[in-house]
Scaffold this active site. Structure first.
Site, mmCIF file in Angstrom:
data_model
loop_
_atom_site.group_PDB
_atom_site.id
_atom_site.type_symbol
_atom_site.label_atom_id
_atom_site.label_comp_id
_atom_site.label_asym_id
_atom_site.label_seq_id
_atom_site.Cartn_x
_atom_site.Cartn_y
_atom_site.Cartn_z
ATOM 1 N N SER A 73 34.475 28.260 36.894
ATOM 2 C CA SER A 73 34.571 29.094 38.094
ATOM 3 C C SER A 73 33.239 29.089 38.824
ATOM 4 C CB SER A 73 34.925 30.529 37.702
ATOM 5 O OG SER A 73 34.647 31.398 38.794
ATOM 6 N N HIS A 121 42.447 30.360 42.512
ATOM 7 C CA HIS A 121 42.952 31.580 41.874
ATOM 8 C C HIS A 121 42.924 32.674 42.935
ATOM 9 C CE1 HIS A 121 42.095 34.963 38.704
ATOM 10 N NE2 HIS A 121 43.283 35.084 39.253
ATOM 11 N N MET A 134 39.230 36.428 46.698
ATOM 12 C CA MET A 134 39.422 37.877 46.533
ATOM 13 C C MET A 134 39.402 38.543 47.902
ATOM 14 S SD MET A 134 36.748 38.575 43.467
ATOM 15 C CE MET A 134 36.770 37.633 41.942
ATOM 16 N N HIS A 188 37.319 25.850 39.624
ATOM 17 C CA HIS A 188 38.114 27.075 39.770
ATOM 18 C C HIS A 188 37.490 27.916 40.884
ATOM 19 C CE1 HIS A 188 40.643 30.386 38.044
ATOM 20 N NE2 HIS A 188 39.645 31.154 38.428
ATOM 21 N N ASP A 195 41.097 33.118 31.667
ATOM 22 C CA ASP A 195 40.049 33.318 32.677
ATOM 23 C C ASP A 195 39.413 34.685 32.455
ATOM 24 O OD1 ASP A 195 38.480 33.485 34.942
ATOM 25 O OD2 ASP A 195 40.159 33.525 36.361
ATOM 26 N N GLY A 196 38.116 34.660 32.173
ATOM 27 C CA GLY A 196 37.377 35.906 32.012
ATOM 28 C C GLY A 196 36.712 35.994 30.655
ATOM 29 N N GLY A 197 35.398 35.978 30.641
ATOM 30 C CA GLY A 197 34.673 36.123 29.384
ATOM 31 C C GLY A 197 34.784 34.915 28.466
ATOM 32 N N GLY A 248 38.327 40.417 39.224
ATOM 33 C CA GLY A 248 37.472 41.006 40.254
ATOM 34 C C GLY A 248 36.021 40.581 40.158
ATOM 35 N N PHE A 249 35.547 40.391 38.938
ATOM 36 C CA PHE A 249 34.119 40.095 38.763
ATOM 37 C C PHE A 249 33.897 39.125 37.616
ATOM 38 C CE2 PHE A 249 34.614 44.293 40.548
ATOM 39 C CZ PHE A 249 33.753 44.250 41.638
ATOM 40 N N GLY A 250 32.861 38.320 37.757
ATOM 41 C CA GLY A 250 32.420 37.479 36.654
ATOM 42 C C GLY A 250 31.558 38.285 35.703
ATOM 43 N N GLY A 251 31.274 37.694 34.566
ATOM 44 C CA GLY A 251 30.317 38.283 33.649
ATOM 45 C C GLY A 251 30.836 39.411 32.776
ATOM 46 N N GLY A 310 32.945 30.974 34.071
ATOM 47 C CA GLY A 310 32.076 31.137 35.227
ATOM 48 C C GLY A 310 30.628 31.298 34.812
ATOM 49 N N SER A 311 30.283 32.499 34.353
ATOM 50 C CA SER A 311 28.882 32.745 34.016
ATOM 51 C C SER A 311 28.417 31.876 32.858
ATOM 52 C CB SER A 311 28.637 34.232 33.739
ATOM 53 O OG SER A 311 29.639 34.771 32.934
ATOM 54 N N ASP A 337 37.740 31.312 43.110
ATOM 55 C CA ASP A 337 38.306 32.663 43.102
ATOM 56 C C ASP A 337 38.325 33.249 44.497
ATOM 57 O OD1 ASP A 337 38.707 33.252 40.191
ATOM 58 O OD2 ASP A 337 36.585 32.696 40.142
ATOM 59 N N MET A 364 43.331 36.175 44.124
ATOM 60 C CA MET A 364 43.417 37.599 43.764
ATOM 61 C C MET A 364 43.553 38.367 45.062
ATOM 62 S SD MET A 364 40.535 37.389 40.835
ATOM 63 C CE MET A 364 40.025 35.803 41.485
ATOM 64 N N MET A 421 44.981 36.568 32.287
ATOM 65 C CA MET A 421 43.627 37.082 32.537
ATOM 66 C C MET A 421 43.098 37.731 31.258
ATOM 67 S SD MET A 421 42.652 36.266 35.562
ATOM 68 C CE MET A 421 41.089 37.174 35.454
HETATM 69 C C1 DX5 Z 1 37.296 37.074 37.650
HETATM 70 C C2 DX5 Z 1 37.539 35.655 38.059
HETATM 71 C C3 DX5 Z 1 36.938 34.675 37.124
HETATM 72 C C4 DX5 Z 1 35.450 34.805 36.951
HETATM 73 C C5 DX5 Z 1 35.184 34.490 35.526
HETATM 74 O O1 DX5 Z 1 38.193 37.911 38.268
HETATM 75 O O2 DX5 Z 1 38.930 35.383 38.135
HETATM 76 O O3 DX5 Z 1 37.321 33.346 37.433
HETATM 77 O O4 DX5 Z 1 34.677 33.974 37.763
HETATM 78 O O5 DX5 Z 1 33.852 34.720 35.252
HETATM 79 P P1 DX5 Z 1 33.304 34.773 33.774
HETATM 80 O O6 DX5 Z 1 33.599 33.455 33.123
HETATM 81 O O7 DX5 Z 1 31.856 35.036 33.960
HETATM 82 O O8 DX5 Z 1 34.004 35.895 33.049
HETATM 83 ZN ZN ZN Z 2 39.516 33.264 38.323
#
Ligand code: DX5
Ligand code: ZN
Length: 221
Positions: A8, A64, A35, A31, A173-175, A140-143, A195-196, A33, A66, A135
């Site tokens: 991402s 993706h 939003m 990927h 997707d996520g963490g 909504g957010f990375g990290g 992502g992160s 995102d 959202m 999910m």
């Molecule tokens: C969050 C996004 C993810 C996000 C994942 O809502 O859909 O794609 O970028 O970030 P990480 O891998 O840092 O959890």
């Molecule tokens: Zn995503």
């Protein structure tokens, strides 16, 4: 089952998207995102930026969405050239019609579920989709930290896909990181968004390779 790595770019440097995308040339997808500040409490980017990304990305784009009202907005992302377009089950009014519209534009069609959304209402509709996105954080957010409570849903989804003899991909997707990718793979995921983990690493390309190796190894067991 093929392992697919889709980093991402959400937490990359948006002032240098071309350079950031070049770092993940060894991945399978980018990927992206989208939003809208309504479906999730964050605003990222929309179609004009996705069109620019499509022009310079070294790999196909995995969008993706959202966003509210994907029935109205999602087909344009397929038309623009995204290889895969995923919309949220919670936001779609007519998910089957929308998936068919996306496929008619030549895109893969993905259905995303928030952590608390069950897969069961959608099991009979699996043939309409190319991918289910479970999910593993609230979107909504990375990290954020990976939610282990989503693992049983991943397992049930994979079992249903196998039982139906379908080739539907299962994305998480996520963490997702070196610490969690094996758990997700063991549960049955084959498409990994990170992502992160990728963009905070000193060497993003090496991180993509590491995630791919760990997931591949987990699937061998
Ligand atoms: C969050 C996004 C993810 C996000 C994942 O809502 O859909 O794609 O970028 O970030 P990480 O891998 O840092 O959890
Ligand atoms: Zn995503």
């Amino acid at each position: 089952m093929s392992i697919v790595i889709s980093p991402s770019i959400l937490n990359s440097d948006f002032s240098d998207l071309r350079g950031e995308l070049a770092k993940i040339a060894g991945a399978d997808y980018a990927h992206v995102d989208v939003m809208d500040n309504h479906f999730v409490p964050n605003l990222s980017l929309g179609l004009p930026v996705v069109e620019s990304i499509l022009r310079v990305s070294p790999v196909p784009v995995d969008a993706h969405l959202m966003i509210e009202d994907p029935d109205r907005w999602a087909p344009a992302y397929a038309e623009a050239g995204c290889a895969s377009v995923t919309f949220h089950a919670e936001a779609a009014t007519a998910p089957v019609k929308l998936a068919r519209d996306l496929r008619a534009q030549g895109s893969r069609a993905g259905l995303a579920l928030r952590p608390a959304t069950p897969i069961e209402p959608y099991l009979d509709l699996l043939p309409e989709f190319d991918m289910i996105l479970v999910m593993t954080v609230e979107p909504g957010f990375g990290g954020q930290s990976f939610i282990d409570g989503t693992l049983p849903k991943i397992t049930r989804t994979r079992e249903a896909i196998s039982a139906a003899g379908l080739d539907v991909w299962l994305q998480v997707d996520g963490g997702v990181s070196r610490d969690t990718v094996e758990r997700a793979a063991d549960a049955g995921a084959n498409v990994f968004v990170a992502g992160s983990a990728v963009y905070k690493a000193d060497d993003a390309a090496a991180e993509v390779d590491a995630l791919r190796s760990l997931a591949t190894e987990a699937h061998r067991h």
